[in-house]
Design a protein around this motif. Sequence first.
Motif, mmCIF file in Angstrom:
data_model
loop_
_atom_site.group_PDB
_atom_site.id
_atom_site.type_symbol
_atom_site.label_atom_id
_atom_site.label_comp_id
_atom_site.label_asym_id
_atom_site.label_seq_id
_atom_site.Cartn_x
_atom_site.Cartn_y
_atom_site.Cartn_z
ATOM 1 N N ILE A 98 44.693 54.572 55.749
ATOM 2 C CA ILE A 98 43.640 55.231 54.977
ATOM 3 C C ILE A 98 43.897 56.730 54.984
ATOM 4 N N PHE A 99 44.081 57.297 53.800
ATOM 5 C CA PHE A 99 44.397 58.726 53.641
ATOM 6 C C PHE A 99 45.640 59.112 54.452
ATOM 7 N N ASN A 164 38.328 54.096 44.808
ATOM 8 C CA ASN A 164 38.398 53.995 43.353
ATOM 9 C C ASN A 164 37.177 54.650 42.720
ATOM 10 N N GLU A 165 36.967 54.408 41.417
ATOM 11 C CA GLU A 165 35.891 55.099 40.698
ATOM 12 C C GLU A 165 34.502 54.693 41.162
ATOM 13 N N LEU A 169 37.473 51.073 48.606
ATOM 14 C CA LEU A 169 38.806 51.454 49.041
ATOM 15 C C LEU A 169 39.845 50.471 48.500
ATOM 16 N N GLU A 170 40.896 51.028 47.889
ATOM 17 C CA GLU A 170 41.964 50.209 47.333
ATOM 18 C C GLU A 170 43.312 50.659 47.874
ATOM 19 N N VAL A 171 44.219 49.686 47.987
ATOM 20 C CA VAL A 171 45.568 49.963 48.450
ATOM 21 C C VAL A 171 46.439 50.301 47.230
ATOM 22 N N ILE A 227 45.005 46.929 45.028
ATOM 23 C CA ILE A 227 44.356 45.739 45.563
ATOM 24 C C ILE A 227 43.293 46.176 46.566
ATOM 25 N N ASP A 228 42.134 45.515 46.543
ATOM 26 C CA ASP A 228 41.021 45.898 47.398
ATOM 27 C C ASP A 228 41.397 45.746 48.873
ATOM 28 N N LEU A 229 41.023 46.755 49.688
ATOM 29 C CA LEU A 229 41.404 46.765 51.097
ATOM 30 C C LEU A 229 40.719 45.656 51.884
ATOM 31 N N PHE A 230 39.424 45.434 51.649
ATOM 32 C CA PHE A 230 38.669 44.497 52.464
ATOM 33 C C PHE A 230 38.531 43.110 51.818
ATOM 34 N N ASN A 231 38.665 43.029 50.510
ATOM 35 C CA ASN A 231 38.600 41.739 49.814
ATOM 36 C C ASN A 231 39.774 41.649 48.841
ATOM 37 N N PRO A 232 40.987 41.511 49.367
ATOM 38 C CA PRO A 232 42.165 41.557 48.498
ATOM 39 C C PRO A 232 42.283 40.321 47.609
ATOM 40 N N VAL A 233 42.395 40.569 46.306
ATOM 41 C CA VAL A 233 42.641 39.513 45.327
ATOM 42 C C VAL A 233 43.860 39.934 44.515
ATOM 43 N N GLU A 234 44.917 39.141 44.558
ATOM 44 C CA GLU A 234 46.162 39.507 43.893
ATOM 45 C C GLU A 234 46.050 39.335 42.382
ATOM 46 N N THR A 235 46.399 40.397 41.633
ATOM 47 C CA THR A 235 46.365 40.355 40.171
ATOM 48 C C THR A 235 47.711 40.721 39.548
#
Length: 468
Positions: A98-99, A164-165, A169-171, A227-235
């Motif tokens: 993170i950062f 994000n907006e 938190l996103e990776v 991809i979301d840090l705490f709820n990662p869903v691959e797109t």
Amino acid sequence: LGALTAVPKKLGRGAATAGSYGLRGGVRAWSAANNDGSLAFRLGGLFRESDEYRDDKASEVAAINPSLTWTPDERTRLNVSFEHVDSDYKSDAGLPLIFGETVPDVPRRRSYQSPFDDSTQDIDRFQVDYERQIGDDDTLRAKLYYRRLDWLSKGTLFNGVFPNEVGALEVSRFLGELDSDQKFFGGQLEYLTRATTGDVTHNLLFGVELQQLDDDFTFVPQFLPNIDLFNPVETAQEPLFPFPGQDMAARAETLVVAPYLIDQMTISDRVDLLLGVRWDNAEFDEQVLGTSRDDSELNPLVGVIFAASERLSIYANAGTAFAAPSSFGLEEDRVPEESTQYELGLKGRLGGGVEASLAFYEIDRENIAIPDDNGVTRQTGDQRSRGVELEVAAQLAPSSRLLAAWAYTDAELTSFTEQVLVGFFPPTFATIDRSGNSPAFAPEHLLNVWFTQGFDNGLGFGVGGRFV
């Protein structure tokens, strides 16, 4: 191999391994020799597969290693060996920061890497070693070798974790795709002799080394969706789009000619002196960027051993080294890598079956090629490593032995700048000075301990641990 059809001396060995995270594998070795032992053959092989520690990181490796040794007489020895390795694995990028500073509070086995990650390596090694003793004081040695690496790899790298907006938190990540074919040819010719001048005995080594390295590769960094840090869903879906202006390629050829001379002198019963010098001439030709260089450097080596007593020896050595420019990198004006090393140490027998050694060292490297956050390699770094190493070997009982080693290393990038992605549309980069940071894969502490116990019935066991 016809001489081995009737093999009076043969030996087979095998071992099986199983462990956590689906680890399984085995090693097999078979050897045979003819009646007088002048011809011997050995065949080794291994297989290993594992699900690995991180989620979705299965790996598999298989290897075979035949070798043939011919000893026509007690003064001559010829060995021919070959090794082939097939490796298929998914690299482990670890957890994003993170950062750029803080490890997130997520399951430590979680993976944020793309479904396209994969790495395959085909490795071939062939080598011929020849040794001939000429008289009582002279020996001729020769070596020829060939190495080849065919490497196809796709691996996820992280830019960091950012909001994000909507504040989640996103990776931020991308995919580095490498296609590399490396070939390495070489040979060494050495002549060892002994001479005496007055009260000084000289063990002289005259040698010359020839090397040629051919490196043909492409490296393309490509965008991956966050991809979301705490709820990662691959797109992520193919096709992926490359980072503009960040790809690398090379068709490089490096030719090295290096004669050398080493003189190990016995000054007295207590003092040995080592003096050596190596002259390297490196021709580097890279066709993609049009880089061509012809560099030469003379590198000295000096060392001394002082036997303070029958139980204690003190030694010190220093030397410099030189290497052709790396084929990785975006710079047209790439320069050779240079290094200097100093070492001071003690070796002693402490009594009670205990032997120990203690060493202090410093290694300085200049003009090294270092990959930045985006996987792009630039020759923008200098590195210094200072440390201490302690090794202890103890024969606790006739069938009990303890080995322990500890190393402390203070490694620092004394000079290093990197390009950091600070904007995505369009891609925007900033140059940041990272001087003072610790280099990757340089652990501060390294500890190994191994204990073995044997029994009168021929069985035994060993147990150990490793801390990094």
